[in-house]
Design a protein around this motif. Structure first.
Motif, PDB file in Angstrom:
ATOM      1  N   PHE A   1       2.694  20.664   8.629  1.00 43.20           N
ATOM      2  CA  PHE A   1       3.892  19.669   8.117  1.00 43.20           C
ATOM      3  C   PHE A   1       3.354  19.314   6.673  1.00 43.20           C
ATOM      4  CE2 PHE A   1       3.894  17.457  12.646  1.00 43.20           C
ATOM      5  CZ  PHE A   1       5.204  18.022  12.900  1.00 43.20           C
ATOM      6  N   LEU A   2       4.469  18.904   6.100  1.00 38.67           N
ATOM      7  CA  LEU A   2       4.245  18.373   4.658  1.00 38.67           C
ATOM      8  C   LEU A   2       4.647  17.050   4.797  1.00 38.67           C
ATOM      9  CD1 LEU A   2       5.210  21.309   1.961  1.00 38.67           C
ATOM     10  CD2 LEU A   2       3.257  20.942   3.276  1.00 38.67           C
ATOM     11  N   LEU A   3       3.802  16.235   3.994  1.00 40.19           N
ATOM     12  CA  LEU A   3       3.957  14.662   4.197  1.00 40.19           C
ATOM     13  C   LEU A   3       4.170  14.155   2.427  1.00 40.19           C
ATOM     14  CD1 LEU A   3       3.667  11.869   5.421  1.00 40.19           C
ATOM     15  CD2 LEU A   3       1.465  11.967   5.047  1.00 40.19           C
ATOM     16  N   SER A   4       5.182  13.328   2.366  1.00 35.40           N
ATOM     17  CA  SER A   4       5.424  12.787   0.908  1.00 35.40           C
ATOM     18  C   SER A   4       5.210  11.338   1.113  1.00 35.40           C
ATOM     19  CB  SER A   4       6.879  12.838   0.562  1.00 35.40           C
ATOM     20  OG  SER A   4       7.699  12.348   1.007  1.00 35.40           O
ATOM     21  N   GLU A   5       4.493  10.723   0.283  1.00 37.71           N
ATOM     22  CA  GLU A   5       4.153   9.313   0.355  1.00 37.71           C
ATOM     23  C   GLU A   5       4.490   8.755  -1.118  1.00 37.71           C
ATOM     24  OE1 GLU A   5       1.372   8.415  -1.258  1.00 37.71           O
ATOM     25  OE2 GLU A   5       0.080  10.079  -1.268  1.00 37.71           O
ATOM     26  N   ASP A   6       4.126   7.423  -1.219  1.00 43.84           N
ATOM     27  CA  ASP A   6       4.461   6.675  -2.614  1.00 43.84           C
ATOM     28  C   ASP A   6       3.812   7.625  -3.700  1.00 43.84           C
ATOM     29  OD1 ASP A   6       6.267   4.169  -2.204  1.00 43.84           O
ATOM     30  OD2 ASP A   6       4.425   4.062  -0.728  1.00 43.84           O
ATOM     31  N   ARG A   7       2.675   8.225  -3.644  1.00 47.01           N
ATOM     32  CA  ARG A   7       1.990   8.959  -4.768  1.00 47.01           C
ATOM     33  C   ARG A   7       2.304  10.291  -4.855  1.00 47.01           C
ATOM     34  NH1 ARG A   7      -2.338   6.589  -6.937  1.00 47.01           N
ATOM     35  NH2 ARG A   7      -3.473   8.404  -6.780  1.00 47.01           N
ATOM     36  N   GLY A   8       2.404  11.079  -3.792  1.00 48.15           N
ATOM     37  CA  GLY A   8       2.506  12.481  -3.931  1.00 48.15           C
ATOM     38  C   GLY A   8       2.483  13.107  -2.462  1.00 48.15           C
ATOM     39  N   LEU A   9       2.269  14.209  -2.412  1.00 46.55           N
ATOM     40  CA  LEU A   9       2.387  15.280  -1.294  1.00 46.55           C
ATOM     41  C   LEU A   9       1.040  15.474  -0.573  1.00 46.55           C
ATOM     42  CD1 LEU A   9       4.758  17.833  -2.919  1.00 46.55           C
ATOM     43  CD2 LEU A   9       5.323  16.461  -0.888  1.00 46.55           C
ATOM     44  N   HIS A  10       1.017  15.793   0.653  1.00 47.42           N
ATOM     45  CA  HIS A  10      -0.080  16.034   1.431  1.00 47.42           C
ATOM     46  C   HIS A  10       0.307  17.363   2.471  1.00 47.42           C
ATOM     47  CE1 HIS A  10      -2.373  12.691   0.353  1.00 47.42           C
ATOM     48  NE2 HIS A  10      -1.007  11.869   0.081  1.00 47.42           N
TER      49      HIS A  10
ATOM     50  N   ARG B   1      18.341  10.340   0.980  1.00 49.41           N
ATOM     51  CA  ARG B   1      17.992  11.257   1.720  1.00 49.41           C
ATOM     52  C   ARG B   1      19.006  12.616   1.669  1.00 49.41           C
ATOM     53  NH1 ARG B   1      14.131   8.851   6.485  1.00 49.41           N
ATOM     54  NH2 ARG B   1      12.428   8.869   5.244  1.00 49.41           N
ATOM     55  N   ALA B   2      18.431  13.939   1.744  1.00 50.13           N
ATOM     56  CA  ALA B   2      19.274  15.108   1.710  1.00 50.13           C
ATOM     57  C   ALA B   2      18.639  16.031   2.527  1.00 50.13           C
ATOM     58  CB  ALA B   2      19.587  15.555   0.407  1.00 50.13           C
ATOM     59  N   ARG B   3      19.052  16.731   3.445  1.00 47.93           N
ATOM     60  CA  ARG B   3      18.439  17.733   4.498  1.00 47.93           C
ATOM     61  C   ARG B   3      19.176  18.940   4.654  1.00 47.93           C
ATOM     62  NH1 ARG B   3      14.310  14.823   6.063  1.00 47.93           N
ATOM     63  NH2 ARG B   3      14.659  12.600   6.488  1.00 47.93           N
TER      64      ARG B   3
ATOM     65  N   TRP C   1       1.019  -1.260  -0.124  1.00 47.53           N
ATOM     66  CA  TRP C   1      -0.134   0.084  -0.030  1.00 47.53           C
ATOM     67  C   TRP C   1       0.880   1.194   0.131  1.00 47.53           C
ATOM     68  CZ3 TRP C   1      -4.933  -1.120  -0.828  1.00 47.53           C
ATOM     69  CH2 TRP C   1      -5.506  -2.241  -0.418  1.00 47.53           C
ATOM     70  N   ALA C   2       0.390   2.360  -0.585  1.00 48.43           N
ATOM     71  CA  ALA C   2       1.035   3.555  -0.527  1.00 48.43           C
ATOM     72  C   ALA C   2       1.285   3.894   1.038  1.00 48.43           C
ATOM     73  CB  ALA C   2       0.337   4.550  -1.179  1.00 48.43           C
ATOM     74  N   GLY C   3       2.698   4.332   1.099  1.00 50.53           N
ATOM     75  CA  GLY C   3       2.972   4.759   2.600  1.00 50.53           C
ATOM     76  C   GLY C   3       3.927   6.164   2.804  1.00 50.53           C
ATOM     77  N   PRO C   4       4.167   6.586   3.420  1.00 52.78           N
ATOM     78  CA  PRO C   4       4.872   7.646   3.763  1.00 52.78           C
ATOM     79  C   PRO C   4       6.255   7.541   3.618  1.00 52.78           C
ATOM     80  CG  PRO C   4       3.230   7.551   5.723  1.00 52.78           C
ATOM     81  CD  PRO C   4       3.180   6.515   5.058  1.00 52.78           C
ATOM     82  N   HIS C   5       7.020   8.727   3.179  1.00 52.75           N
ATOM     83  CA  HIS C   5       8.331   8.673   3.164  1.00 52.75           C
ATOM     84  C   HIS C   5       8.914   9.775   3.765  1.00 52.75           C
ATOM     85  CE1 HIS C   5       8.659   5.655  -0.012  1.00 52.75           C
ATOM     86  NE2 HIS C   5       7.914   6.319  -1.047  1.00 52.75           N
ATOM     87  N   ASP C   6       8.362  10.776   3.943  1.00 52.40           N
ATOM     88  CA  ASP C   6       9.123  12.091   4.690  1.00 52.40           C
ATOM     89  C   ASP C   6       8.175  12.785   5.299  1.00 52.40           C
ATOM     90  OD1 ASP C   6      11.307  13.336   5.956  1.00 52.40           O
ATOM     91  OD2 ASP C   6      12.154  14.172   4.131  1.00 52.40           O
TER      92      ASP C   6
ATOM     93  N   ASP D   1       7.312   9.132  -4.987  1.00 52.05           N
ATOM     94  CA  ASP D   1       8.452   8.865  -4.363  1.00 52.05           C
ATOM     95  C   ASP D   1       9.574   9.859  -3.920  1.00 52.05           C
ATOM     96  OD1 ASP D   1       7.921   6.210  -4.745  1.00 52.05           O
ATOM     97  OD2 ASP D   1       8.382   6.144  -6.877  1.00 52.05           O
ATOM     98  N   LEU D   2       9.026  11.041  -3.285  1.00 51.00           N
ATOM     99  CA  LEU D   2      10.136  11.966  -2.995  1.00 51.00           C
ATOM    100  C   LEU D   2      10.425  11.582  -1.451  1.00 51.00           C
ATOM    101  CD1 LEU D   2       7.949  15.382  -3.481  1.00 51.00           C
ATOM    102  CD2 LEU D   2       9.892  14.308  -4.846  1.00 51.00           C
ATOM    103  N   LYS D   3      11.638  10.827  -1.585  1.00 47.42           N
ATOM    104  CA  LYS D   3      12.300  10.092  -0.198  1.00 47.42           C
ATOM    105  C   LYS D   3      12.593  11.051   0.556  1.00 47.42           C
ATOM    106  CE  LYS D   3      12.082   6.046  -2.591  1.00 47.42           C
ATOM    107  NZ  LYS D   3      11.042   5.018  -1.911  1.00 47.42           N
ATOM    108  N   SER D   4      13.009  12.373   0.392  1.00 46.89           N
ATOM    109  CA  SER D   4      13.214  13.436   1.163  1.00 46.89           C
ATOM    110  C   SER D   4      13.130  14.615   0.743  1.00 46.89           C
ATOM    111  CB  SER D   4      14.724  13.343   1.822  1.00 46.89           C
ATOM    112  OG  SER D   4      15.551  13.504   0.881  1.00 46.89           O
ATOM    113  N   PHE D   5      12.766  15.761   1.557  1.00 43.52           N
ATOM    114  CA  PHE D   5      12.687  17.102   0.994  1.00 43.52           C
ATOM    115  C   PHE D   5      12.711  18.043   2.182  1.00 43.52           C
ATOM    116  CE2 PHE D   5       8.375  15.656   1.782  1.00 43.52           C
ATOM    117  CZ  PHE D   5       7.685  16.992   2.106  1.00 43.52           C
TER     118      PHE D   5
END
Length: 392
Positions: free
Chosen positions: A276-285, A378-380, A261-266, A332-336
């Motif tokens: 907060f901004l949340l990235s998951e497998d499909r996009g941003l929230h 990841r990059a921060r 299932w689509a899950g969060p990345h960052d 797939d935004l692994k980090s931002f």
């Protein structure tokens, strides 16, 4: 009235030096060269893996590889440091920049970052091996007050969640760092962030097994854990559990019948805001902390917070489990990370892969690529985000 009008004329004949008042200089931390969002840290997968700190042009000022470690280590930690794992999964600013917390090789660890003190630079001050059933897939960690550190287990079982350790530099290194707290329930934790204002640790994962091994779909979830400074303990409070309203398969990317299932990345704070901004497998929230609700997604998030975002590959499309064709440019935004000046960085993995090969840096709405060729998860920013300081 005429005398008042003419009263300023003698001033024309005063020495000009009296009027050469220098402009007020900005505080040192606000000068461009000292702003924390001018410096970036990222991990490079490889044999050996590597951690790099550099500026916005990609000019590297500090690196860490396991070959840099010259101190004596307990046998178990040394074995995990030199394991075959090529991981450089997480990297975090810590202790005002004098330390780096990381998931590196087969360890979760804290390293000195003291380039002005070479004798102590790159020393490991705390570490725990990941070659066990609890931490083998750990994706993230986050410093807490009182020299504590939280490590997300990133597993799929009901007993997965967060392990808390004492990472004080006063403690000797040991093979089995004692677990001070084991908080279960949140699966597949991929990111955590300390909230100084609320005195709370936030984590993002899923409410059920993201790999599809549970009989129910998995919702992407943000959960807050209040911190008690007196006891040094985190607590579970169901008032701070927030689930994305919908669940999605990720067959569009990984093919028909893929069980996950689509899950969060960052999970990323907005500078100087309680959002907060949340990235998951499909996009941003986007999530409003004070209202306790998700209020925007996908293009609306980009338009509000990330103008200049560009998809990094042109193949992010396919058919989902119901046969519907989809374009997923934010997948797939692994980090931002966002900066108060409107700039931001992000790492988007290749389609059907787990990592990317550059960092995207957006300034004034224009994207450019840095650190080309590095295999990056990841990059921060290497510094405190305004309004979201790390524990001191």
């Amino acid at each position: 009235m005429l005398s008042s009008f003419l009263g300023w004329i003698p001033l024309l004949f005063e020495p000009l030096s009296d009027w050469n008042i220098p402009p007020i200089q900005p505080q040192a931390r606000l000068r461009p060269e000292n702003r924390p969002w001018q410096t970036i840290i990222h991990g490079v997968y490889g044999h050996p893996p590597e951690i790099k700190i550099h500026d916005r042009s990609g000019e590297v000022s500090w690196t860490f590889r396991r070959e840099d470690v010259t101190q004596d280590l307990p046998a178990g930690l040394k074995r995990c440091l030199y394991a075959s794992a090529n991981d450089a999964t997480e990297i975090k600013y810590m202790r005002n920049g004098s330390s780096v917390a990381a998931v590196y090789s087969d360890l979760a660890l804290v390293i000195n970052h003291t380039p002005g003190d070479p004798a102590n630079d790159k020393k490991i001050t705390w570490a725990v091996c990941r070659d066990n059933e609890f931490l083998w897939n750990a994706h993230t960690l986050e410093p807490l007050p009182n020299d504590l550190i939280a490590v997300g287990t990133t597993g799929q079982r009901p007993w997965d969640g967060i392990l808390v350790y004492n990472a004080s530099i006063e403690n000797p290194l040991m093979d089995d760092s004692p677990i001070l707290q084991n908080i279960t329930g949140l699966r597949a934790i991929h990111a955590m962030i300390w909230d100084e204002q609320a005195q709370m640790l936030w984590a993002t994962g899923t409410d059920a097994a993201a790999d599809g091994s549970d009989p129910v779909p998995a919702h992407g979830t943000i959960q807050g854990y209040p911190f008690d400074a007196t006891t040094g303990k985190l607590s579970v409070d169901e008032r701070y559990i927030y689930k994305l309203p919908n669940t999605y398969d990720i067959d569009t990317e990984w093919g028909k019948g893929y069980s996950w299932w689509a899950g969060p990345h960052d999970l990323v704070p907005v500078p100087n805001q309680r959002k907060f901004l949340l990235s998951e497998d499909r996009g941003l929230h986007a999530f409003d902390i004070e209202k306790g609700e998700f209020y925007a997604e996908y293009d609306d998030v980009v338009n509000e917070f990330m103008q200049g975002f560009e998809v990094t590959t042109n193949d992010r499309h396919g058919y989902n489990r119901t046969g519907q064709y989809e374009e997923l440019p934010q997948s797939d935004l692994k980090s931002f990370n966002l900066a108060p000046d409107g700039s931001f960085i992000y790492v988007q993995s290749l389609w059907t892969k787990f990592r990317g090969f550059h960092i995207s840096l957006v300034t004034h709405g224009k994207r450019r690529m840095i650190s080309l060729g590095d295999e990056i998860y990841r990059a921060r920013w290497f510094g405190d985000i305004d309004g979201w300081p790390k524990p001191k």
